[in-house]
Design a protein around this motif. Sequence first.
Motif, PDB file in Angstrom:
ATOM      1  N   MET A   1       0.839  -1.200   0.000  1.00 53.43           N
ATOM      2  CA  MET A   1       0.000   0.000   0.000  1.00 53.43           C
ATOM      3  C   MET A   1       0.869   1.243   0.000  1.00 53.43           C
ATOM      4  O   MET A   1       1.968   1.236   0.484  1.00 53.43           O
ATOM      5  N   PRO A   2       0.335   2.357  -0.518  1.00 55.18           N
ATOM      6  CA  PRO A   2       1.118   3.584  -0.534  1.00 55.18           C
ATOM      7  C   PRO A   2       1.472   4.041   0.879  1.00 55.18           C
ATOM      8  O   PRO A   2       0.717   3.801   1.819  1.00 55.18           O
TER       9      PRO A   2
ATOM     10  N   ASP B   1       1.753   7.119   1.724  1.00 61.92           N
ATOM     11  CA  ASP B   1       1.396   8.529   1.774  1.00 61.92           C
ATOM     12  C   ASP B   1       0.701   8.854   3.095  1.00 61.92           C
ATOM     13  O   ASP B   1      -0.391   8.386   3.368  1.00 61.92           O
TER      14      ASP B   1
ATOM     15  N   MET C   1     -13.884   2.739  -4.982  1.00 63.21           N
ATOM     16  CA  MET C   1     -13.197   2.513  -6.261  1.00 63.21           C
ATOM     17  C   MET C   1     -11.842   1.839  -6.047  1.00 63.21           C
ATOM     18  O   MET C   1     -11.414   1.028  -6.860  1.00 63.21           O
ATOM     19  N   ARG C   2     -11.168   2.175  -4.949  1.00 64.05           N
ATOM     20  CA  ARG C   2      -9.910   1.483  -4.650  1.00 64.05           C
ATOM     21  C   ARG C   2     -10.141  -0.014  -4.479  1.00 64.05           C
ATOM     22  O   ARG C   2      -9.377  -0.835  -4.977  1.00 64.05           O
TER      23      ARG C   2
ATOM     24  N   PRO D   1       3.831 -11.642 -17.541  1.00 61.06           N
ATOM     25  CA  PRO D   1       3.241 -10.306 -17.398  1.00 61.06           C
ATOM     26  C   PRO D   1       3.785  -9.322 -18.441  1.00 61.06           C
ATOM     27  O   PRO D   1       3.243  -8.255 -18.625  1.00 61.06           O
TER      28      PRO D   1
ATOM     29  N   THR E   1      -0.463  11.651   4.005  1.00 61.89           N
ATOM     30  CA  THR E   1      -1.537  12.635   3.861  1.00 61.89           C
ATOM     31  C   THR E   1      -2.552  12.136   2.839  1.00 61.89           C
ATOM     32  O   THR E   1      -2.833  12.812   1.864  1.00 61.89           O
ATOM     33  N   ASP E   2      -3.075  10.968   3.089  1.00 64.79           N
ATOM     34  CA  ASP E   2      -4.013  10.356   2.154  1.00 64.79           C
ATOM     35  C   ASP E   2      -5.422  10.876   2.417  1.00 64.79           C
ATOM     36  O   ASP E   2      -6.304  10.161   2.868  1.00 64.79           O
TER      37      ASP E   2
ATOM     38  N   TRP F   1      -7.573  11.663   0.229  1.00 63.99           N
ATOM     39  CA  TRP F   1      -8.522  11.027  -0.685  1.00 63.99           C
ATOM     40  C   TRP F   1      -9.161   9.806  -0.043  1.00 63.99           C
ATOM     41  O   TRP F   1     -10.313   9.488  -0.305  1.00 63.99           O
TER      42      TRP F   1
ATOM     43  N   GLU G   1      -7.673  -6.045 -10.321  1.00 67.84           N
ATOM     44  CA  GLU G   1      -6.255  -6.367 -10.534  1.00 67.84           C
ATOM     45  C   GLU G   1      -5.953  -7.785 -10.058  1.00 67.84           C
ATOM     46  O   GLU G   1      -5.240  -8.537 -10.724  1.00 67.84           O
TER      47      GLU G   1
ATOM     48  N   PHE H   1     -10.916  -1.498  -8.040  1.00 69.71           N
ATOM     49  CA  PHE H   1      -9.728  -1.630  -8.890  1.00 69.71           C
ATOM     50  C   PHE H   1      -8.790  -2.707  -8.352  1.00 69.71           C
ATOM     51  O   PHE H   1      -8.183  -3.460  -9.111  1.00 69.71           O
TER      52      PHE H   1
ATOM     53  N   VAL I   1     -14.094   7.134  -3.119  1.00 68.14           N
ATOM     54  CA  VAL I   1     -12.713   6.796  -3.491  1.00 68.14           C
ATOM     55  C   VAL I   1     -12.342   5.442  -2.897  1.00 68.14           C
ATOM     56  O   VAL I   1     -11.746   4.596  -3.576  1.00 68.14           O
TER      57      VAL I   1
END
Lengths: 104, 134
Positions: free
Chosen positions: A1-2, A4, A18-19, A40, A6-7, A9, A26, A22, A15
């Motif tokens: 996972m990112p 970040d 949608m995460r 791949p 300051t997430d 979003w 995947e 997606f 959001v």
Amino acid sequence: MPTDDTDNWGRDPQVRMMRRVFSHMETLQSRLIERVGISPFDERLGRWRRAALGMFEREWVEVSRRGGPPAEEDLSRVYVECFIEILAKDGISLPDDDLSAVRI
Amino acid sequence: MMISLRCEYDAFREGRDGTVMIHLRLFGRCRIYHDPVSPVLKAPAQVGWDAWFRTIDLVTPQPLKGEELLRRTRGWWTVEPNDVAEVVRKYGRLVVGSGGELLVELPDREAAESLAEAFRERFGDQVQLANTVP
């Protein structure tokens, strides 16, 4: 996972949904590619992804028109069905057992 | 296995010096949705000029180089583009494809696999290589 910190979003429920969608797409796509047994880096993947995306977007509109906004799990299911159909058009089919495993 | 692996590395292109190279697209994860995304240069930057003592009408299109296009992902990807460029430089180089795609040019299959592994070690699943799109 990112990583970040300051997430902002991620506070938005749309959001987050949608995460999840997606991410599930995947996972299903990776599983399908693995079952088919290709790299791949296979050149055909780009063409297949593009064709599957086009078909998925048309299906998404159709599903929405029929019964309102599709559920999260429906979206990834519809996508993987589109991908399977695109593969079949290129002569690549999977045994039913493999398809069942991919669809889970 | 249902199909052959003959197309595994079809993404061969001629490199700068005429040698055959592998080109793979570079994907990071969107900071908002976390899905794999890759920048595409749709049009070159239009650069004009201002001067103190004259008016210059000249506008020149400036295509971006690979690393310049990668830097434009700052704030859009979950990872810092300079960190990605640093890893790529050890194995190959960043180029912009004929359709504006951000590509990594690599000398051979071993370099491609080593770079993919280096990405996994440094960024987890946040940066990926994929085949080019025709």
